[in-house]
Scaffold this motif. Structure first.
Motif, mmCIF file in Angstrom:
data_model
loop_
_atom_site.group_PDB
_atom_site.id
_atom_site.type_symbol
_atom_site.label_atom_id
_atom_site.label_comp_id
_atom_site.label_asym_id
_atom_site.label_seq_id
_atom_site.Cartn_x
_atom_site.Cartn_y
_atom_site.Cartn_z
ATOM 1 N N ALA A 182 -16.989 -48.295 -0.833
ATOM 2 C CA ALA A 182 -16.160 -47.164 -1.274
ATOM 3 C C ALA A 182 -16.811 -45.873 -0.774
ATOM 4 O O ALA A 182 -17.648 -45.297 -1.457
ATOM 5 C CB ALA A 182 -16.038 -47.154 -2.793
ATOM 6 N N PRO A 183 -16.451 -45.418 0.432
ATOM 7 C CA PRO A 183 -17.129 -44.272 1.062
ATOM 8 C C PRO A 183 -17.115 -42.992 0.233
ATOM 9 O O PRO A 183 -18.006 -42.165 0.373
ATOM 10 C CB PRO A 183 -16.341 -44.080 2.365
ATOM 11 N N GLY A 184 -16.119 -42.831 -0.633
ATOM 12 C CA GLY A 184 -16.062 -41.607 -1.432
ATOM 13 C C GLY A 184 -16.986 -41.618 -2.632
ATOM 14 O O GLY A 184 -17.095 -40.623 -3.340
ATOM 15 N N CYS A 185 -17.669 -42.743 -2.867
ATOM 16 C CA CYS A 185 -18.475 -42.885 -4.098
ATOM 17 C C CYS A 185 -19.976 -42.959 -3.849
ATOM 18 O O CYS A 185 -20.739 -43.118 -4.803
ATOM 19 C CB CYS A 185 -18.027 -44.133 -4.857
ATOM 20 N N GLY A 186 -20.419 -42.863 -2.603
ATOM 21 C CA GLY A 186 -21.858 -42.925 -2.372
ATOM 22 C C GLY A 186 -22.221 -42.731 -0.917
ATOM 23 O O GLY A 186 -21.436 -43.078 -0.022
ATOM 24 N N LYS A 188 -20.636 -35.147 3.795
ATOM 25 C CA LYS A 188 -21.417 -36.071 2.981
ATOM 26 C C LYS A 188 -20.790 -36.153 1.595
ATOM 27 O O LYS A 188 -20.043 -35.260 1.187
ATOM 28 C CB LYS A 188 -22.877 -35.622 2.882
ATOM 29 N N THR A 189 -21.079 -37.230 0.902
ATOM 30 C CA THR A 189 -20.579 -37.364 -0.462
ATOM 31 C C THR A 189 -21.493 -36.583 -1.398
ATOM 32 O O THR A 189 -22.712 -36.554 -1.214
ATOM 33 C CB THR A 189 -20.551 -38.835 -0.897
ATOM 34 N N MET A 190 -20.899 -35.960 -2.399
ATOM 35 C CA MET A 190 -21.654 -35.165 -3.363
ATOM 36 C C MET A 190 -21.177 -35.490 -4.773
ATOM 37 O O MET A 190 -20.015 -35.839 -4.994
ATOM 38 C CB MET A 190 -21.440 -33.666 -3.112
ATOM 39 N N GLN A 191 -22.102 -35.374 -5.730
ATOM 40 C CA GLN A 191 -21.687 -35.465 -7.126
ATOM 41 C C GLN A 191 -20.905 -34.195 -7.469
ATOM 42 O O GLN A 191 -21.251 -33.109 -7.020
ATOM 43 C CB GLN A 191 -22.907 -35.574 -8.053
ATOM 44 N N TRP A 192 -19.859 -34.321 -8.281
ATOM 45 C CA TRP A 192 -19.008 -33.191 -8.600
ATOM 46 C C TRP A 192 -18.875 -33.046 -10.113
ATOM 47 O O TRP A 192 -18.638 -34.026 -10.816
ATOM 48 C CB TRP A 192 -17.609 -33.377 -7.979
ATOM 49 N N CYS A 193 -19.051 -31.829 -10.590
ATOM 50 C CA CYS A 193 -18.891 -31.543 -12.010
ATOM 51 C C CYS A 193 -17.521 -30.902 -12.223
ATOM 52 O O CYS A 193 -17.289 -29.779 -11.756
ATOM 53 C CB CYS A 193 -19.996 -30.607 -12.500
#
Length: 280
Positions: free
Chosen positions: A271-275, A121-126
């Motif tokens: 854009a699958p990597g963004c959401g 799954k896509t995740m927010q990354w810090c």
């Protein structure tokens, strides 16, 4: 905010108790790892996670526990001061072995009942903390951003374009597909020397808004566009595209869930990597 939430819970518990029920009124504190660790790092003047190993992992964990327990005491006093009536002496704390063992027990039972699975799954990354972020760890603010229409050239055609629309233009570099609705009607509209593919129901609104004269020269269902290949407008500038060997790269895919005629062009940048929606 926490006091308001606690007060609402206390009202419910008090009501149930006064109805003669045996209300379980144990207070609880989720001492989240990342926010706590980040606060301690700031307190100790640490610029990044490398400083933790220099400081000592065990010492750092003790500092995190110390901060969590200190905040717990402060919050307990505030909750009691505004009249919240709960079992604060026996509050659960996520830093205790009891709590963590309970979590592992739950995971084990889920595994035994075949409720766990491995997926992507896509995740927010810090980038600063070097870790994925959950939604409740993000800070939100309202911003105004222009939506854009972009021409994606149909592969093998001289002047034919998919007209996509997006509200997140900063994700265009990561475009891998274009979504269309399989059941909607689409048209080829001749605009000057070019042919633009647009949803029939949005031709007037879209082309009218940019004051373009057009002529419809073809009509078809969105399903017929499936697999149509196109070229990314920055293909010569984004070199990693050359390294990806996939028949699915830069093709039209079908989606009845994320494409409609409420706005845009009826073709949605993906854009699958963004959401998560695009990834699905």
């Amino acid at each position: 905010v926490q006091a308001c939430i606690k007060a609402l819970k206390d009202c419910t518990l008090s009501y149930k108790r006064m109805c003669g029920l045996n209300a379980w009124d144990r207070a609880g504190y989720d001492m989240h790892g990342l926010p706590t660790a980040y606060k301690v790092m700031s307190k100790l003047g640490m610029k990044n996670k490398d400083y933790i190993t220099k400081f000592g992992v065990e010492k750092f964990i003790k500092e995190c526990k110390k901060l969590s327990l200190h905040n717990l005491e402060l919050m307990n006093k505030d909750f009691m001061r505004i009249g919240i009536w709960m079992d604060f002496d026996n509050a659960y704390k996520s830093i205790t072995n009891e709590f963590m063992e309970g979590e592992w027990w739950l995971i084990r039972r889920a595994h035994e009942n075949k409720r766990l699975y491995e997926g992507l799954k896509t995740m927010q990354w810090c980038s600063h903390c070097g870790t994925a972020l959950a939604k409740h760890e993000l800070e939100y603010k309202n911003i105004k951003e222009n939506s854009v229409f972009v021409k994606f050239k149909v592969k093998g055609k001289k002047n034919e374009y998919l007209m996509i629309w997006t509200t997140t233009p900063w994700t265009l570099a990561f475009n891998l597909a274009v979504m269309v609705h399989p059941e909607l009607e689409y048209v080829k509209a001749k605009v000057g020397s070019e042919v633009w593919i647009i949803a029939k129901g949005l031709v007037g609104a879209f082309l009218g808004s940019i004051d373009k004269k057009f002529e419809v020269i073809g009509q078809f269902k969105g399903a017929s566009l499936k697999g149509l290949k196109y070229e990314h407008p920055w293909k010569d500038d984004i070199k990693p595209f050359d390294e990806i060997k996939s028949d699915k790269l830069h093709t039209v895919v079908l989606s009845s869930e994320y494409v409609d005629l409420s706005e845009g062009s009826g073709l949605v940048h993906c854009a699958p990597g963004c959401g998560p929606e695009d990834y699905e």
